[in-house]
Write a protein that holds these residues in place. Structure first.
Motif, PDB file in Angstrom:
ATOM      1  N   UNK A 264       0.839  -1.199   0.000  1.00  0.00           N
ATOM      2  CA  UNK A 264       0.000   0.000   0.000  1.00  0.00           C
ATOM      3  C   UNK A 264       0.878   1.254   0.000  1.00  0.00           C
ATOM      4  N   UNK A 265       1.869   1.289   0.866  1.00  0.00           N
ATOM      5  CA  UNK A 265       2.736   2.465   0.945  1.00  0.00           C
ATOM      6  C   UNK A 265       3.625   2.589  -0.289  1.00  0.00           C
ATOM      7  N   UNK A 266       4.016   1.460  -0.874  1.00  0.00           N
ATOM      8  CA  UNK A 266       4.792   1.515  -2.110  1.00  0.00           C
ATOM      9  C   UNK A 266       3.976   2.155  -3.228  1.00  0.00           C
ATOM     10  N   UNK A 267       2.725   1.743  -3.361  1.00  0.00           N
ATOM     11  CA  UNK A 267       1.856   2.325  -4.388  1.00  0.00           C
ATOM     12  C   UNK A 267       1.579   3.794  -4.122  1.00  0.00           C
ATOM     13  N   UNK A 268       1.558   4.174  -2.862  1.00  0.00           N
ATOM     14  CA  UNK A 268       1.327   5.570  -2.475  1.00  0.00           C
ATOM     15  C   UNK A 268       2.606   6.405  -2.503  1.00  0.00           C
ATOM     16  N   UNK A 269       3.696   5.822  -3.004  1.00  0.00           N
ATOM     17  CA  UNK A 269       4.997   6.498  -3.069  1.00  0.00           C
ATOM     18  C   UNK A 269       5.502   6.888  -1.679  1.00  0.00           C
ATOM     19  N   UNK A 270       5.174   6.061  -0.698  1.00  0.00           N
ATOM     20  CA  UNK A 270       5.534   6.349   0.683  1.00  0.00           C
ATOM     21  C   UNK A 270       6.468   5.284   1.259  1.00  0.00           C
ATOM     22  N   UNK A 271       6.997   4.407   0.375  1.00  0.00           N
ATOM     23  CA  UNK A 271       7.945   3.366   0.788  1.00  0.00           C
ATOM     24  C   UNK A 271       8.910   3.125  -0.365  1.00  0.00           C
ATOM     25  N   UNK A 272      10.152   2.743  -0.078  1.00  0.00           N
ATOM     26  CA  UNK A 272      11.151   2.566  -1.140  1.00  0.00           C
ATOM     27  C   UNK A 272      11.008   1.234  -1.859  1.00  0.00           C
ATOM     28  N   UNK A 273      11.434   1.210  -3.131  1.00  0.00           N
ATOM     29  CA  UNK A 273      11.470  -0.037  -3.876  1.00  0.00           C
ATOM     30  C   UNK A 273      12.496  -0.995  -3.277  1.00  0.00           C
TER      31      UNK A 273
END
Length: 314
Positions: A264-273
């Protein structure tokens, strides 16, 4: 965060007791958060005052478009149609609809497209700006209690995954009760703390989203609150495509990742790849169908991850 103190449960008025400490999952508020739980209806509250920073304009709620938002548009449109079915059960178009806590105004635009006279109320700057930019919808920037909605002027109010965010759910419902004409309808959806997926996720349940979520309702607590504030419940749904199947899968995966709700946070640009959590998430993707089946079974038994209620003003 400081303790919630002796305040009563916002759902039923019962006593609150210390329950558990949970991770926030959002780097904007990295500290763990304390929850207190009602000894009567099992609804929980997030302890302490809301943070000074407006979390609805930051972190996972920033104004950046989520990754894959274009691909997701048909799915989001399907979710809007499902909510419009509940609205139609309350009143047919061209009824007057207010979406309270309208986010970016997507549902207001969908309701207008379906023939409703729809408007939205949204307290965050992010939401109001995005509503105009993305959907051509001018939202009123206001808290629910302060919105310029004439008493008795509305046929249906939608309160979709908003009530858990407000500091005073009773005050919000009283304002909405005034907006509605006699017999007008309220469509409300919230995460369900008495769900199977809440048990699966435990302190890392996908729908906790602390400290943004201030009240974590059980279905029983929500019913009690609505009745106390002058609403008659007509429908209650636990089998919902929006949030629920993904919520079950993400809640289970959260048990294995360092960052709660990593995808969820990855899709929200709130977590690193670049994270070990990405490997865990990819390996868990084949479990999505199994999670969806488990969620469907839970929903059929009245323990869906979120609950939607259609109620009428008495």
């Amino acid at each position: 965060m400081p303790s919630a103190g002796p305040q009563p449960c916002p759902a039923c008025g019962g006593p609150l007791v210390p329950w558990r400490t949970v991770p926030s999952g959002d780097p904007v508020v990295p500290e763990p958060v304390e929850l207190w739980r009602c000894a009567t209806c099992a609804t929980a509250v997030t302890a302490g005052a809301p943070p000074a920073v407006d979390l609805h304009d930051a972190g996972a709620y920033s104004e950046d478009s989520p990754r894959g938002s274009g691909i997701a548009s048909p799915v989001l449109a399907r979710f809007d149609r499902a909510r419009l079915e509940l609205v139609a059960a309350g009143a047919r178009a061209p009824a007057r609809v207010v979406d309270a806590g309208a986010g970016r105004g997507r549902f207001v635009a969908a309701a207008r497209e379906a023939g409703y006279e729809a408007r939205g109320v949204e307290p965050s700057r992010r939401g109001v700006d995005a509503g105009l930019a993305h959907y051509g919808v001018l939202l009123e920037r206001s808290a629910i209690e302060d919105a310029a909605v004439e008493d008795g002027s509305v046929d249906v109010v939608t309160l979709w995954h908003v009530l858990e965010h407000v500091d005073d759910p009773r005050a919000a419902l009283r304002a909405i009760h005034r907006w509605l004409r006699p017999g007008g309808a309220l469509v409300v959806g919230v995460p369900n703390l008495s769900s199977v997926q809440a048990v699966v996720g435990g302190p890392r349940w996908y729908h906790l989203d602390v400290p943004r979520h201030r009240t974590h309702f059980t279905a029983a607590g929500l019913r009690t609150l609505l009745r106390a504030e002058g609403f008659r419940i007509e429908q209650e749904r636990h089998v919902l495509l929006e949030h629920n199947p993904f919520g079950m899968w993400q809640s289970a995966v959260n048990r294995l990742t360092r960052t709660p709700s990593y995808l969820f946070h990855l899709l929200k640009r709130n977590a690193p790849w670049r994270s070990p959590d990405l490997v865990v998430t990819l390996l868990a993707l084949p479990l999505l169908p199994l999670a969806a089946l488990l969620e469907y079974a839970a929903g059929r038994r009245g323990r869906g991850g979120t609950v939607a209620i259609l109620a009428r003003r008495d």
